[in-house]
Each structure stands twice: as C-alpha cells, then as structure tokens.
Design a protein around this motif. Structure first.
Motif, short mmCIF file in Angstrom:
data_model
loop_
_atom_site.label_atom_id
_atom_site.label_comp_id
_atom_site.label_asym_id
_atom_site.label_seq_id
_atom_site.Cartn_x
_atom_site.Cartn_y
_atom_site.Cartn_z
N THR A 78 0.83 -1.36 0.12
CA THR A 78 0.06 -0.06 -0.07
C THR A 78 1.01 1.13 0.02
N PHE A 79 1.92 1.14 0.69
CA PHE A 79 2.68 2.42 0.88
C PHE A 79 3.64 2.69 -0.38
N SER A 80 4.06 1.70 -1.33
CA SER A 80 4.44 1.93 -2.63
C SER A 80 3.51 2.31 -3.58
N GLU A 81 2.44 1.76 -3.38
CA GLU A 81 1.21 2.50 -4.13
C GLU A 81 0.87 3.87 -4.02
N ASN A 82 0.83 4.24 -2.71
CA ASN A 82 0.77 5.64 -2.18
C ASN A 82 1.79 6.45 -2.66
N GLU A 83 2.78 6.05 -2.70
CA GLU A 83 4.01 6.82 -3.25
C GLU A 83 3.72 7.27 -4.53
N GLU A 84 3.75 6.16 -5.50
CA GLU A 84 3.50 6.19 -6.84
C GLU A 84 2.02 7.28 -7.07
N LYS A 85 1.20 7.02 -6.45
CA LYS A 85 0.04 8.02 -6.52
C LYS A 85 0.53 9.37 -6.18
N LEU A 86 1.15 9.50 -5.10
CA LEU A 86 1.51 10.80 -4.49
C LEU A 86 2.35 11.54 -5.59
N ALA A 87 3.35 11.01 -6.26
CA ALA A 87 4.10 11.44 -7.31
C ALA A 87 3.40 11.85 -8.31
N ARG A 88 2.44 11.08 -8.87
CA ARG A 88 1.40 11.43 -9.71
C ARG A 88 0.71 12.54 -9.73
N LEU A 89 0.30 12.75 -8.24
CA LEU A 89 -0.85 13.75 -7.96
C LEU A 89 0.20 14.99 -7.92
N GLU A 91 2.75 15.76 -9.55
CA GLU A 91 3.07 16.09 -11.12
C GLU A 91 1.90 16.91 -11.46
N GLN A 92 0.73 16.04 -11.31
CA GLN A 92 -0.47 16.74 -11.64
C GLN A 92 -0.75 18.04 -11.09
N LEU A 93 -0.40 18.40 -10.07
CA LEU A 93 -0.63 19.77 -9.19
C LEU A 93 0.42 20.60 -9.87
N ARG A 94 1.55 20.34 -10.03
CA ARG A 94 2.60 21.29 -10.84
C ARG A 94 2.10 21.56 -12.04
N LEU A 95 1.58 20.75 -12.97
CA LEU A 95 0.89 21.06 -14.28
C LEU A 95 -0.18 22.01 -14.20
N GLU A 96 -1.05 21.68 -13.10
CA GLU A 96 -2.19 22.34 -13.06
C GLU A 96 -1.85 23.73 -12.50
N THR A 97 -1.10 23.85 -11.50
CA THR A 97 -0.83 25.22 -10.79
C THR A 97 -0.23 26.03 -11.87
N GLY A 98 0.67 25.58 -12.70
CA GLY A 98 1.33 26.50 -13.63
C GLY A 98 2.43 27.35 -13.11
N SER A 99 1.86 28.75 -13.06
CA SER A 99 2.67 29.86 -12.77
C SER A 99 1.91 30.31 -11.49
N LEU A 100 0.99 29.50 -11.08
CA LEU A 100 0.31 30.17 -9.69
C LEU A 100 1.61 30.32 -8.63
N GLY A 101 2.55 29.38 -8.74
CA GLY A 101 3.68 29.47 -7.76
C GLY A 101 4.36 31.07 -7.67
N GLU A 102 4.56 31.40 -8.93
CA GLU A 102 5.21 32.67 -9.06
C GLU A 102 4.08 33.87 -8.81
N VAL A 103 2.94 33.58 -9.02
CA VAL A 103 1.84 34.60 -8.47
C VAL A 103 1.92 34.57 -7.00
N PHE A 104 2.05 33.56 -6.38
CA PHE A 104 2.00 33.47 -4.75
C PHE A 104 3.34 34.19 -4.28
N GLY A 105 4.36 33.90 -4.91
CA GLY A 105 5.48 34.89 -4.72
C GLY A 105 5.32 36.33 -4.64
N VAL A 106 4.81 36.66 -5.76
CA VAL A 106 4.48 38.27 -6.00
C VAL A 106 3.51 38.57 -4.82
N VAL A 107 2.51 38.04 -4.59
CA VAL A 107 1.64 38.12 -3.50
C VAL A 107 2.24 38.12 -1.79
N ARG A 108 2.85 37.43 -1.82
CA ARG A 108 3.58 37.05 -0.50
C ARG A 108 4.52 38.20 -0.35
#
Length: 451
Positions: A78-89, A91-108
């Motif tokens: 289960t841990f191995s499966e969760n690690e793989e799932k977390l890595a996929r999530l 990556e999906q979060l990184r792709l979906e957030t896009g430039s929101l990280g830069e926006v957060f830096g500017v906002v902060r």
C-alpha cells in the motif's frame, strides 16, 4: 557375682529401647518418602500443565506473527502504491498550478512590503482594518485563498484611499511628564498626525503618540487640518518622509547650540568680532563723511572748511609769506597729522583680525585636550562622550576664521579709503607748493627789474 543379673537386665532393656527407636525412625522415613513422592507428583502435574499452556501460547504467537507479517506485506504494498499515487498527484498539481507559484511569490512579497508599511504608518489610527489578513498571507506556506487575496486587495485600496484623506480621531498621548491622556488628532493622509500644537509621533506597536522635540515653521495644526478637510486652502509644511525628517530636525543644532559648543574661547572670539565690526563701522562712516566733505571742498577751494583738505588749504593761506621750503614742511606736517587721524583704529582692526584665528587654534587645542581626557576616563567606545571636546575644537576654529575674514576685509577697505584721502591731500599739497614756487619765480624777476 551379684552384679551379673543386673547387667544382663540392663543389656536387655537397652536392646529393647534400641529396637523401638529403630522402628520409629523407619516409620518416620517412610512417611517422609510418601510425602516427597506426593509432592513430586504434584510438581510434575504442574510442569505438564505449564508445558501445555506454553505450547498453546507458542502456537498463538506464531499465528499472530504470521498475521502481522501478512499485514506488513500488505502495508508495504500500500505504501508503494501511495508513493506512486502521490508522485502522480504532485506532477498533476505542478502542471495544473502552472504559474500560480510565481503569483504566490508576488502576492507574498507584496504582503510583506505592505505589512512593513502598515507597521509604523499613521493610517494605523483608523485605516488598517485588513491588517490581520496581510499578516496571514505573509506567514502562509501555501497558495492564498480567494478570501485572503480579496483581503489583500482591500488593504491596498484602503491605504490608497487613506493617503488622500484628512480625518480626525482620538488617540492615547504621552505628555512630557509621562502621563497618558486621550487627545484629539487629525490624520493628514499617510504623512503624519497633528494636534493643536503641531506634529505628533505615532508608535504603531503601542498605538500611542508623543510630541516631537522640535517643530518646523508653518507647522500644521488641528485647526488647519479641519479647514483642509472642509475644502479650504491652507499653507502648511508636510513631511513626506513620514517622520524621518522631523526626527532629524530634533538632532539638527541651532546657531545658539553651535555657539554654546564653542565654550569660553568661542565667546571671546565673538566678542572680538563684535568690537572689530563696531570699529569698522565707525571708521567706515567717518571716512565716508570725510570723503564727501573733501569732494565738496575741491569744488570750493577758496573757502577752507572743517575737513582735512580745508585744514591743508588753511595752512597754505596762512603760510603764503613763508618760503617754499617752509610752506612745504608746514603742509607735510599737516598731511601727516591728518593721515594719523584717518588711520585711527585701523591698527586695532588688523590686530583683532590676526588674533581671531589664533584664538580659534587655542580653542582647537583646548577641545582636543578635553577629548583626550574623556577618552582616558571612559575609553573610546562611545563617540557621544567625545562629542563635546570635538565640537569645541571645530567650532572655535570656524569662529576664528569667520571673525578673521570680515575683519581683514574691513581693514583692507578702510585702509584703501584712508590711502585715497591721503593721496588727495598729498596731491593738493604738492599742487599748492608748486603754485607758490611759480609765484616766487614770477615775483623775483619783477622785483629785480624794478630795482
């Protein structure tokens, strides 16, 4: 022979007692043997029961071990499966957030700058309703929510609007005695707070105000702020640095403070300057009047007046009967007397001009001696303890130079004026001697021809 039966009886009695004792020992030994056998059987039964329980416990533990190992294998999977799932999530979060990280830096970053602005801004009196939201964004480690973004926008808008407003509030005020009182003040945009006496210093951490040590000229007051809020035009001096210039104003010494730093030597130099200026003014006025009288006398040389040239002309008119040599000496004597009168006080002016920088040097040496004494007593760790001696050294030097320059200039100007008047007198005297010589040259031939 009589003792033989007795001994035989004693022997028989002893034998019978021994046999009885042996019989009792045998019985006791058998009893103990039976008890020991029963005890051994009891212990053997206990051992057999304990062995059975241990066997059952062992079997139970082996079963639990197998169950735990099976569960552990499942958890690892289960841990191995969760690690793989977390890595996929991720990556999906990184792709979906896009430039929101830069926006957060500017906002902060914007939130941090705004928080630093709000910390000591006078808008803290009545225009910082969204300060907590700004602090939340600054301390956050994840993307801000829409509520926080709206709060940041409202905080920026509130500060922009507050910078163009003149409002009145009641704040805590600490007077010179340390007493805390409630006092009405007016906020002029984001630049400062004023009360009835002028600017007050705002302490954002304690939400308190206090007076500045010095106030500028045309300082705005509470009444002027009320007129400004009503739409009237009011001339006032504002501090765009939000208190920094007002703080520096308290540290800027006035002329009296600088003169006080000069000490006794500085006062002596100022006294010499005053005396020299008085002499220069008196002698300057006298030479100007004398120059005007001489100019008027030149237009009317036939009528000597009460002025240097008039007195020279009077001596000439009185000495026409004398020889040319005698008249020349009389005129020279009169011109020398007038020159002495014209140059009266100029030597003192020159002396004061030379003495002022020497006194300034004396003050410099005295101030440095005082500085070294302070260093000897308190060390050189705190520059403030040495400021008095250094100020005296520098101020007296400046005063000496300031006193010497106008005195030297005045001496030069007055000497030039006296020299000009002396040249006029000498020129007129030489002209009178030449005219007398010409007259003598004309008279002598006529007398000789008549003779």
């Amino acid at each position: 022979m009589k003792w033989t039966p007795v001994v035989s009886m004693l022997a028989l009695s002893l034998t019978a007692f021994t046999a009885s004792a042996n019989t009792e020992l045998v019985g006791t030994a058998k009893t103990h043997a039976i008890e020991q056998a029963q005890h051994d059987r009891s212990r053997e039964s206990v051992f057999k029961l304990t062995e059975k329980e241990l066997t059952e416990l062992r079997a139970k533990l082996n079963a639990e071990k197998s169950s735990i190992e099976k569960e552990n294998d499942q958890l690892i999977q289960t841990f191995s499966e969760n690690e793989e799932k977390l890595a996929r999530l991720e990556e999906q979060l990184r792709l979906e957030t896009g430039s929101l990280g830069e926006v957060f830096g500017v906002v902060r970053q914007t939130a941090k700058e705004l928080e630093a602005e709000l910390e000591n801004s006078v808008t803290g009196v009545d225009a910082q309703t969204e300060k907590n939201v700004v602090a939340e964004i600054t301390a956050a480690t994840r993307l801000p929510s829409m509520a926080q973004l709206n709060g940041l926008w409202k905080a920026l808008e509130e500060q922009i609007q507050a910078s163009g407003q003149v409002t009145q509030s009641t704040v805590r005020f600490i007077d010179g005695d340390g007493q805390v009182v409630e006092k009405p003040v007016a906020r002029i945009g984001a630049m400062g707070l004023v009360d009835e006496s002028g600017y007050v210093k705002w302490d954002g951490a304690r939400s308190e105000t206090r007076s500045y040590v010095k106030q500028p000229s045309q300082v705005p007051t509470l009444a002027a702020a009320q007129q400004l809020s009503s739409g009237e035009s009011v001339a006032m001096i504002v501090d765009p640095s939000r208190g920094v210039l007002l703080e520096q104003l308290a540290l800027t010494p006035e002329l009296s403070d600088r003169l006080e730093a000069g000490g006794v030597v500085g006062k002596i130099i100022l006294g010499l300057l005053a005396i020299g200026l008085i002499i220069a003014l008196v002698r300057g006025a006298s030479l100007i009047v004398t120059r005007q009288k001489i100019q008027a006398q030149l237009k009317n040389p036939q009528q000597p007046q009460d002025n240097p040239l008039g007195r020279v002309l009077a001596v000439y008119q009185q000495g026409k009967e004398h020889t040319v040599e005698a008249l020349e000496l009389r005129l020279l004597e009169t011109i020398v007397d007038e020159q002495t009168s014209l140059e009266r006080g100029l030597s003192m002016l020159k002396l004061l001009a030379a003495l002022a920088p020497m006194l300034g040097l004396l003050g410099t040496v005295t101030g440095m001696i005082e500085t070294f004494q302070v260093i000897t007593q308190f060390g050189n760790g705190d520059p403030k303890v040495m400021a008095g001696g250094i100020s005296m050294a520098l101020v007296t030097t400046v005063l000496g130079l300031i006193a010497a320059m106008p005195l030297l200039l005045a001496h030069n100007v007055l000497s030039s004026q006296a020299e000009t008047i002396r040249n006029i007198l000498e020129k007129q005297g030489i002209g009178l001697v030449a005219a007398q010589a010409e007259n003598d040259c004309v008279v002598k031939p006529a007398v000789e021809r008549a003779a």
